[in-house]
Design a protein around this motif. Structure first.
Motif, PDB file in Angstrom:
ATOM      1  N   ASN A 212       2.370 -79.861 -45.618  1.00 10.19           N
ATOM      2  CA  ASN A 212       3.482 -80.636 -45.136  1.00 10.19           C
ATOM      3  C   ASN A 212       4.516 -80.238 -43.955  1.00 10.19           C
ATOM      4  O   ASN A 212       4.325 -78.997 -43.819  1.00 10.19           O
ATOM      5  N   HIS A 213       4.963 -81.116 -43.404  1.00  4.27           N
ATOM      6  CA  HIS A 213       5.826 -80.859 -42.320  1.00  4.27           C
ATOM      7  C   HIS A 213       7.157 -81.786 -42.421  1.00  4.27           C
ATOM      8  O   HIS A 213       6.960 -83.030 -42.515  1.00  4.27           O
ATOM      9  N   SER A 214       8.277 -81.200 -42.169  1.00  2.00           N
ATOM     10  CA  SER A 214       9.321 -82.119 -42.278  1.00  2.00           C
ATOM     11  C   SER A 214      10.301 -81.618 -41.073  1.00  2.00           C
ATOM     12  O   SER A 214      10.672 -80.653 -40.966  1.00  2.00           O
ATOM     13  N   HIS A 215      11.009 -82.720 -40.408  1.00  2.00           N
ATOM     14  CA  HIS A 215      12.058 -82.650 -39.192  1.00  2.00           C
ATOM     15  C   HIS A 215      12.769 -83.549 -39.300  1.00  2.00           C
ATOM     16  O   HIS A 215      12.819 -84.610 -39.555  1.00  2.00           O
ATOM     17  N   SER A 216      13.960 -83.049 -38.683  1.00  2.32           N
ATOM     18  CA  SER A 216      15.250 -84.021 -38.840  1.00  2.32           C
ATOM     19  C   SER A 216      16.251 -83.488 -37.851  1.00  2.32           C
ATOM     20  O   SER A 216      16.320 -82.225 -37.753  1.00  2.32           O
ATOM     21  N   GLN A 217      16.693 -84.116 -36.897  1.00  9.21           N
ATOM     22  CA  GLN A 217      17.829 -83.810 -36.173  1.00  9.21           C
ATOM     23  C   GLN A 217      19.124 -83.955 -36.927  1.00  9.21           C
ATOM     24  O   GLN A 217      19.025 -84.311 -38.115  1.00  9.21           O
ATOM     25  N   ASP A 218      20.113 -83.575 -36.115  1.00  7.37           N
ATOM     26  CA  ASP A 218      21.659 -83.715 -36.575  1.00  7.37           C
ATOM     27  C   ASP A 218      21.728 -85.128 -37.076  1.00  7.37           C
ATOM     28  O   ASP A 218      21.647 -86.228 -36.276  1.00  7.37           O
ATOM     29  N   ALA A 230      20.388 -80.363 -38.527  1.00  8.61           N
ATOM     30  CA  ALA A 230      19.099 -80.400 -38.109  1.00  8.61           C
ATOM     31  C   ALA A 230      18.191 -79.353 -38.847  1.00  8.61           C
ATOM     32  O   ALA A 230      18.545 -78.373 -39.205  1.00  8.61           O
ATOM     33  N   TRP A 231      16.814 -79.764 -39.042  1.00 12.32           N
ATOM     34  CA  TRP A 231      15.697 -78.864 -39.729  1.00 12.32           C
ATOM     35  C   TRP A 231      14.734 -79.021 -39.189  1.00 12.32           C
ATOM     36  O   TRP A 231      14.166 -80.145 -38.766  1.00 12.32           O
ATOM     37  N   ASP A 232      13.561 -78.033 -39.316  1.00 10.09           N
ATOM     38  CA  ASP A 232      12.224 -78.130 -39.021  1.00 10.09           C
ATOM     39  C   ASP A 232      11.472 -77.075 -39.840  1.00 10.09           C
ATOM     40  O   ASP A 232      12.007 -76.073 -39.944  1.00 10.09           O
ATOM     41  N   LYS A 233      10.465 -77.523 -40.842  1.00 13.25           N
ATOM     42  CA  LYS A 233       9.916 -76.869 -41.806  1.00 13.25           C
ATOM     43  C   LYS A 233       8.583 -77.342 -41.932  1.00 13.25           C
ATOM     44  O   LYS A 233       8.104 -78.549 -41.961  1.00 13.25           O
ATOM     45  N   GLY A 259      10.267 -72.201 -41.249  1.00  8.58           N
ATOM     46  CA  GLY A 259      11.191 -73.294 -40.716  1.00  8.58           C
ATOM     47  C   GLY A 259      12.488 -72.729 -40.244  1.00  8.58           C
ATOM     48  O   GLY A 259      12.695 -71.468 -39.995  1.00  8.58           O
ATOM     49  N   GLN A 260      13.485 -73.538 -39.951  1.00 10.23           N
ATOM     50  CA  GLN A 260      14.435 -73.308 -39.383  1.00 10.23           C
ATOM     51  C   GLN A 260      15.593 -74.509 -39.847  1.00 10.23           C
ATOM     52  O   GLN A 260      15.193 -75.671 -39.877  1.00 10.23           O
ATOM     53  N   ALA A 261      16.880 -74.352 -39.898  1.00 10.38           N
ATOM     54  CA  ALA A 261      17.638 -75.041 -40.184  1.00 10.38           C
ATOM     55  C   ALA A 261      19.378 -74.708 -39.609  1.00 10.38           C
ATOM     56  O   ALA A 261      19.592 -73.672 -39.762  1.00 10.38           O
ATOM     57  N   ARG A 262      20.009 -75.646 -39.166  1.00  6.07           N
ATOM     58  CA  ARG A 262      21.222 -75.788 -38.637  1.00  6.07           C
ATOM     59  C   ARG A 262      22.497 -76.017 -39.940  1.00  6.07           C
ATOM     60  O   ARG A 262      22.012 -76.880 -40.755  1.00  6.07           O
ATOM     61  N   TYR A 263      23.464 -75.461 -40.178  1.00  2.00           N
ATOM     62  CA  TYR A 263      24.540 -75.630 -41.143  1.00  2.00           C
ATOM     63  C   TYR A 263      25.715 -75.549 -40.525  1.00  2.00           C
ATOM     64  O   TYR A 263      26.359 -74.704 -40.026  1.00  2.00           O
ATOM     65  N   GLY A 264      26.404 -76.830 -40.641  1.00  2.00           N
ATOM     66  CA  GLY A 264      27.857 -77.046 -40.251  1.00  2.00           C
ATOM     67  C   GLY A 264      28.914 -76.338 -41.001  1.00  2.00           C
ATOM     68  O   GLY A 264      30.066 -76.191 -40.527  1.00  2.00           O
ATOM     69  N   GLY A 265      28.375 -75.956 -42.630  1.00  2.00           N
ATOM     70  CA  GLY A 265      29.116 -75.404 -43.265  1.00  2.00           C
ATOM     71  C   GLY A 265      28.942 -73.771 -43.337  1.00  2.00           C
ATOM     72  O   GLY A 265      29.628 -73.136 -44.450  1.00  2.00           O
TER      73      GLY A 265
END
Length: 703
Positions: A212-218, A230-233, A259-265
């Motif tokens: 599986n692959h999952s991607h999203s922007q902010d 955002a994430w991509d994994k 994967g990688q992921a951005r965290y606003g918190g």
């Protein structure tokens, strides 16, 4: 019973198209349907419509079993925490986007073990940025099993809140030698997912591959404000099995992902979530009339996680992390299990065996000019556990069953002096301890006999009505995040390694299910007492951890009513309560009262549904207290979110689905949440808002 769950989703801002990983597969699309995890008698398991995620009773009313491949709303889950939120009683500590940390009945962390194919996968981040749930892609598994409360002893230690298992089943080739399913999802905020599952074999052997692959922007919240999220994994797993007969199995499996992921918190982002897994399992059934099953399993799971503040964001120019800083942490968990199922009498069965695990933790750090990859690994901690267990089931009468179990665990922990730890204590929320100082109290802790046990009565009161009552007790050894991270072993933080006591939970669980021709109701409730509850205090920038005494209680209710051949009304209600009796204040991180109401339509190839999710304001909180990830930020406002979906089955192989989550673009934030990080352009000190209106389209194919 079926119940529907729909959830709030996300409108977002666009960005550049994602780069596809090796496992981004062209599949076709799947899902929508409501998904509410409710509970049913086993007899209904094969008659429920495909359009909803269902949870049914397995071998016990205290167990909930769901199919994570079935459709759900909101937009399909990117990790295990996101999926578990669709089960009443679950919530998640949110930080925006993916990789939340699941919470069940207000309990968190090692109180709620997550197992994949019977193995333990532990994250490495001192701030649980890579919680175990972040390494699990639910749709690649066949079954999800939840045991509520301390009502089993056969799957490892510490399950005071409950136990969650994601499992892949042995493929069935009775209707052909090749099975293939795939899904493709497109949604707001550049969200796109691809999933594929291929199994090929015969009665004697098989090969199964999932990817599986999952991607999203902010995404954007309801006010149109961008939330760093955002994430991509991706994940890929392969299993080769030998099945010499219908009652024997030998399977070798391997998997990897990243994967990688951005965290606003958080003060840092996750720029690597590397997973490597190996496993071997053996199973033989019907050996003798009294030995009905023998199982053995060995595994090795490694999490190699990188967090930094310069790859996915602009680093600060002042402060301790000015100019950029990176931390690379690694945790390797090896373990195994041996279990035998005995049948000494027709009405009595006994599962007995042992399990073990060992989990060292390593760390290294760097900066943009001094890469972490050039630095040596340095160990900072190691944990291991050996447990023996026995669980018996006695069918006292045709309508009455007793289940009981006993477990003893030998748990140990080691910590290493600061000179061996580098900067691995740097947590995802900022800076934690920089390693563990040597201590006169020693660097080794051991508990030789931590007992756990339960007894449960189950009764069929009349056809369609069942009830159960269970009493359970668990003694849980403190975990890595409580004993050591982030800096809890330091003298200024109370030297938790020397002073923290095991947590002791005693809880009563009860439930009743009723079923009629066109309706079904179910209920479960609990009340517990916790001695030496492990609690985090946040007096300022740092944290400390200590033992207190606590009380807990709560319930989950659900029901459905078939209004006609095409229409069904469904709903659930869940509430958790906790009190710190030592300090005479509420326990922190308790989710508020939550209800979900759904109306579903199914006629021919069409189905559709709406969900209204209602969450009450939370006025019970403990400011300055929490757990290693989240802390109470004060009261939270209630909210209501309305979502809808529709799907069309083109034929037996193809289904198309469409959904809108948060139809009215509501601006809201979950109570369990991280505060925004002002250095990332999101308002600091306030809860991170959830996604605004989100459109999604999904299809799935199956051959």
């Amino acid at each position: 019973m079926t119940s529907t769950f729909f959830f709030a989703g996300a409108r977002t801002c666009s960005a550049s198209p994602p780069a596809l990983t090796p496992c981004a597969l062209a599949c076709a699309l799947l899902l929508t349907g409501p998904a509410m995890a409710a509970e049913d008698p086993p007899s209904t398991a094969h008659t429920l419509p495909e359009v909803v995620v269902t949870a049914v009773h397995d071998d016990s009313p205290a167990h909930v079993v769901a199919d994570p491949k079935q459709p759900r709303q909101p937009v399909p889950a990117s990790d295990a925490a996101d999926y578990l939120k669709t089960i009443p009683g679950f919530s998640a500590i949110r930080s925006g986007g993916s990789n939340g940390d699941p919470v069940f009945r207000g309990q968190f962390g090692s109180r709620l073990p997550l197992l994949t194919n019977g193995t333990l996968m532990l994250g490495a981040c001192p701030g649980r940025m890579d919680a175990p749930s972040s390494y699990i892609s639910p749709e690649t598994f066949d079954t999800l099993t939840l045991v509520k409360g301390p009502q089993t002893v056969t799957w490892g230690p510490g399950n005071s809140a409950g136990l969650v298992r994601f499992d892949r089943e042995r493929p069935d080739f009775s209707e052909g030698g090749v099975h293939f399913s795939a899904s493709l999802l497109g949604a707001s905020a550049g969200r796109n997912d691809q999933t594929a599952d291929l199994a090929a074999g015969s009665e004697r052997m098989y090969l199964r591959a999932t990817a599986n692959h999952s991607h999203s922007q902010d995404y954007e919240d309801g006010q149109g404000r961008r939330v760093p999220s955002a994430w991509d994994k991706w994940n890929t797993d392969v299993a080769v099995g030998l099945t010499p007969d219908a009652h024997a199995l030998m399977e070798l499996s391997a998997g990897t992902g990243d994967g990688q992921a951005r965290y606003g918190g958080r003060g840092m982002d996750g720029t690597q979530f590397r997973r490597d897994s190996l496993g071997l399992r053996l199973k033989k059934e019907h050996l003798t009339p009294w030995l009905t099953r023998l199982e053995a399993q060995l595994y090795r799971n490694r999490a190699d996680h990188v967090m930094d503040n310069f790859t996915l964001r602009t680093p600060p120019t002042t402060g301790m992390m000015a100019g950029g800083m990176a931390s690379n942490v690694r945790r390797t968990t090896t373990g195994g299990r041996l279990a035998a199922t005995l049948q000494p009498a027709d009405a009595l069965s006994l599962v007995t065996g042992l399990d073990f695990s060992r989990s060292p933790h390593d760390a290294r750090s760097g900066t943009p000019t001094m890469p972490y990859a050039d630095q040596p690994w340095k160990g900072d901690a190691k944990f291991d556990n050996l447990g023996v267990f026995a669980e018996a089931t006695w069918q006292a009468r045709p309508d009455t069953r007793w289940v009981s179990g006993l477990r003893l665990d030998h748990s140990q922990a080691w910590r290493y002096p600061a000179g061996n730890a580098g900067m691995g204590g740097m947590g995802g929320s900022g800076m934690g301890g920089m390693g563990m100082p040597a201590s006169a109290d020693g660097n080794h802790r051991e508990r030789q006999a931590l007992p756990s046990g339960f007894v449960r009565w189950e009764r069929t009161l009349q056809p369609g009505t069942t009830a159960y009552v269970g009493l359970g007790h668990v003694q849980r050894f403190p975990d890595y995040w409580e004993l050591i991270s982030p800096g809890n072993s330091a003298a200024a933080s109370g030297n938790a390694f020397a002073t923290l006591q095991p947590e002791k939970t005693t809880q009563v669980d009860a439930g009743v299910n009723w079923k009629g021709q066109d309706w079904q109701l179910w209920s479960s409730a609990y009340v517990g007492r916790v001695q030496d509850y492990i609690l985090f205090d946040y007096p300022g920038m740092g944290s400390s951890v200590r033992n207190v005494n606590a009380q807990t209680a709560g319930f989950e209710l659900g029901g459905s009513r078939r209004l006609s051949a095409a229409w069904t009304l469904q709903g659930t209600l869940a509430y958790s309560w906790g009190r710190n009796t030592t300090d005479q204040r509420p326990l922190p991180q308790m989710p508020p009262l939550e209800a979900r109401l759904g109306l579903d339509y199914a006629q021919g190839p069409w189905s559709a549904g709406v969900l209204w999710r209602l969450v009450a304001a939370q006025r019970r909180y403990a400011l300055g207290q929490g757990n290693v990830v989240g802390r109470d930020l004060g009261p939270s406002a209630g909210f209501g979110v309305f979502s809808l979906h529709a799907d069309y089955r083109v034929n037996q192989r193809l289904k198309l689905s469409f959904g809108i989550d948060n139809v009215f673009d509501k601006t809201y934030a979950e109570h369990l949440n991280l505060a925004g990080n002002a250095g990332f352009g999101y308002p600091g000190g306030v809860r991170i808002n959830e996604p605004g209106r989100t459109f999604w389209l999904r299809a799935d194919v199956k051959f």
